[in-house]
Design a protein around this motif. Sequence first.
Motif, mmCIF file in Angstrom:
data_model
loop_
_atom_site.group_PDB
_atom_site.id
_atom_site.type_symbol
_atom_site.label_atom_id
_atom_site.label_comp_id
_atom_site.label_asym_id
_atom_site.label_seq_id
_atom_site.Cartn_x
_atom_site.Cartn_y
_atom_site.Cartn_z
ATOM 1 N N UNK A 223 35.507 53.997 39.761
ATOM 2 C CA UNK A 223 35.714 52.781 38.687
ATOM 3 C C UNK A 223 35.891 52.860 36.909
ATOM 4 N N UNK A 224 34.813 53.102 36.591
ATOM 5 C CA UNK A 224 34.741 52.576 35.866
ATOM 6 C C UNK A 224 34.781 53.838 34.715
ATOM 7 N N UNK B 129 34.510 42.931 35.902
ATOM 8 C CA UNK B 129 35.238 41.473 35.867
ATOM 9 C C UNK B 129 35.257 41.393 37.344
ATOM 10 N N UNK B 130 35.601 40.167 37.539
ATOM 11 C CA UNK B 130 35.387 40.142 39.836
ATOM 12 C C UNK B 130 35.831 40.668 40.371
ATOM 13 N N UNK B 131 37.814 40.786 39.247
ATOM 14 C CA UNK B 131 38.375 41.660 40.008
ATOM 15 C C UNK B 131 38.038 43.390 40.543
ATOM 16 N N UNK B 132 37.137 43.370 40.264
ATOM 17 C CA UNK B 132 36.816 44.794 40.596
ATOM 18 C C UNK B 132 35.965 44.371 42.224
ATOM 19 N N UNK C 28 43.549 34.068 33.852
ATOM 20 C CA UNK C 28 41.800 34.424 33.063
ATOM 21 C C UNK C 28 41.837 35.581 32.659
ATOM 22 N N UNK C 29 42.293 36.691 33.373
ATOM 23 C CA UNK C 29 42.569 38.001 32.712
ATOM 24 C C UNK C 29 43.760 38.118 31.826
#
Length: 737
Positions: A469-470, A490-493, A517-518
């Motif tokens: 992911x990073x 972020x929380x979406x991840x 928010x994004x």
Amino acid sequence: MEKPSGGADKYNVEAAEILANEAQHLPIAEATPIYEQLLLLFPTSAKFWRQYVEAHMAVNNDEAVKQIFSRCLLNCLQIPLWRCYIRFIRKVNDKKGMEGQEETRKAFDFMLNYVGADIASGPVWMEYISFLKSLPAINAQEESHRMTAVRKVYQKAIVTPTHHIEQLWKDYENFENSVSRQLAKGLISEYQPKYNSARAVYRERKKYVDEIDWNMLAVPPSGSCKEEMQWIAWKKLLSFEKGNPQRIDAASSNKRVIFTYEQCLMYMYHYPDVWYDYATWHAKGGSIDTAIKVFQRSLKALPDSEMLRYAYAELEESRGAIQAAKKIYESILGDGVNATSLAHIQFIRFLRRTEGVEAARKYFLDARKSPSCTYHVYVAYATMAFCLDKDPKMAHNVFEAGLKRFMHEPVYILEYADFLTRLNDDQNIRALFERALSTLKPEESVEIWKKFTQFEQTYGDLASMLKVEQRRKEALFGAGEDGTAASESNLQDVVSRYSYMDLWPCTSNDLDHLSRQEWLSKSLNNKLEKSALPNGMARLDKASTQSVSSTSTKVVYPDTSKMVVYDPKHNPGAGTNAFDEILKAAPPALVAFLANLPAVEGPTPNVDIVLSICLQSDQLPGQSGKGGNPTPLQSGKAGIPAQLPSGPATSELSGSGKPHPVPSGLSLKPTSNRNYGKRKEFDRQEDDDTTTVQSQPLPRDAFRIRQYQKARASSTSQTGSVSYGSAFSGDLSGSTG
């Protein structure tokens, strides 16, 4: 006048009509090439064929007339053209005596066999009957034969739904009574129910026939409203005829359906779905040979239609005619150089079904050498080898061979990854992703990264999951995705990692909130970046960024840097002067209403919520008196005023100088009183429209709100009670019955 040419004007109907009209005034030698050109474009135009044949009949060119009729009659089942044919036959055989009469009679039978079911065929039946009656009878036996022939024609005509069915029935009754009244009574009573049924079907059929434009020329579908309406009209008529509304025998019913299809194809000649329906209707009825002929005709009309070729090949294969089906597939492939990938794939599948694995493999080896071969052929053959032949090694080799040619195709990489996933070969899957991501550009690798991330989320451990992911964020930083949060989590991840199929670790509202928010975070970061640079540097950076992005990604994105969420609290000074001017010109009632509106965050507030808040508000805008000062309203329960102040304000708004007392029916009762009590009290409350409308609890959805307002308005107009206007407009009016 220019002749219709190719391209967009090839099927120019207006030009064709003008050209045909001009040809009518030309000598036959000059008109012939014009008619031939028109009929090459419109081979089912009965009108053009009739003009063409009448031009030759006018100069007594009988051989040319016969040749033209042989070309058009069976494909153009239209009464005017066929009456022209019978007129020519009678003219030719008029002076041949008995032999000519017999030829004419055969021509009538031939014509009625094809177009006798037409709703406009009544005059043809009458003409045939008149012809039979005019035949000479030397003795009683010939007279009896003639009467029998006339009776048979009448009995066919009176059970055919045509425009002249009632006239034919009257003529038949007169005919039978003139021959024998005693015999006529039995025959008429026998055919009366059949005639009644045919007449009823005629009335129904006429409704469908009247919707059809019989002067329309057959042109390829362009999507116009008229064409679609005609297509619908023909579909309705076909469905009507297939239902056998007259309840006749199956053979006669099928004959009418065939006649309707043939007429339909005169106008829907370029519609592949009509050809397909016609052929499959024959096939379902068991007439496979007839269905094959329909498909062959359809390919002459639409030689470029691959759909019809595949349907034709399917029918041949289904009846076991493998070689015939193979020829159709080969005709789709052509010389193989310009064959499409789909044609290669379908032929490989056909060979696999009919000739076996080796034949399919051999053709694949040849097809992959074609310059038109794409990655689809490799994927299709590899999937077939894996799923049908149960040969994963062959499938793996095919994918590897294709990878050398199609490493730049993200879709091919994803298909290969799906195949390896089925094999549970996680090591090679990771290697495939790494190879692909090392060669693809960032903007082309978005889906690959997405698939790689999903794979690690499903099959990897937490460390590999977070690492991929990073890497994905860092790689796509310049590709237009995750641009402002490349190195941030972020929380979406978390939502992405811990969701499964349609199961989510949060609600839909939470997802909407996270997305918003994004977007706000991106917008804020863009603002900060631009404000940190001097104007010149910002413009320079913007220009360079645009040039780089235009050359690398070729994707134009809207400039959202100045998009902000509207909220008057954030910038109270903006537009104050203009708004004050508007308020000065607005009525006091509107000003009071605007002042009571609730503050709603966001650019698009929920309308239903705002309306519900307005309706449930205990504050209603006051009315201005003579001095312009608002007059407060005395309100009762549920925020509904108990009485209207009398005076100038009320007079001005109601349109009357008299004060309007509040009817006693408006005195409000507690809402709990409705839930108990005797039936009489309940009925009395229901009869009282004002109480029912005014004292109901306010709804919370928009639909119920509109019903609530309509009920208020209707109760006011019918009962004469006081109407307190709308909470949206602030109007107040009073009226008495």
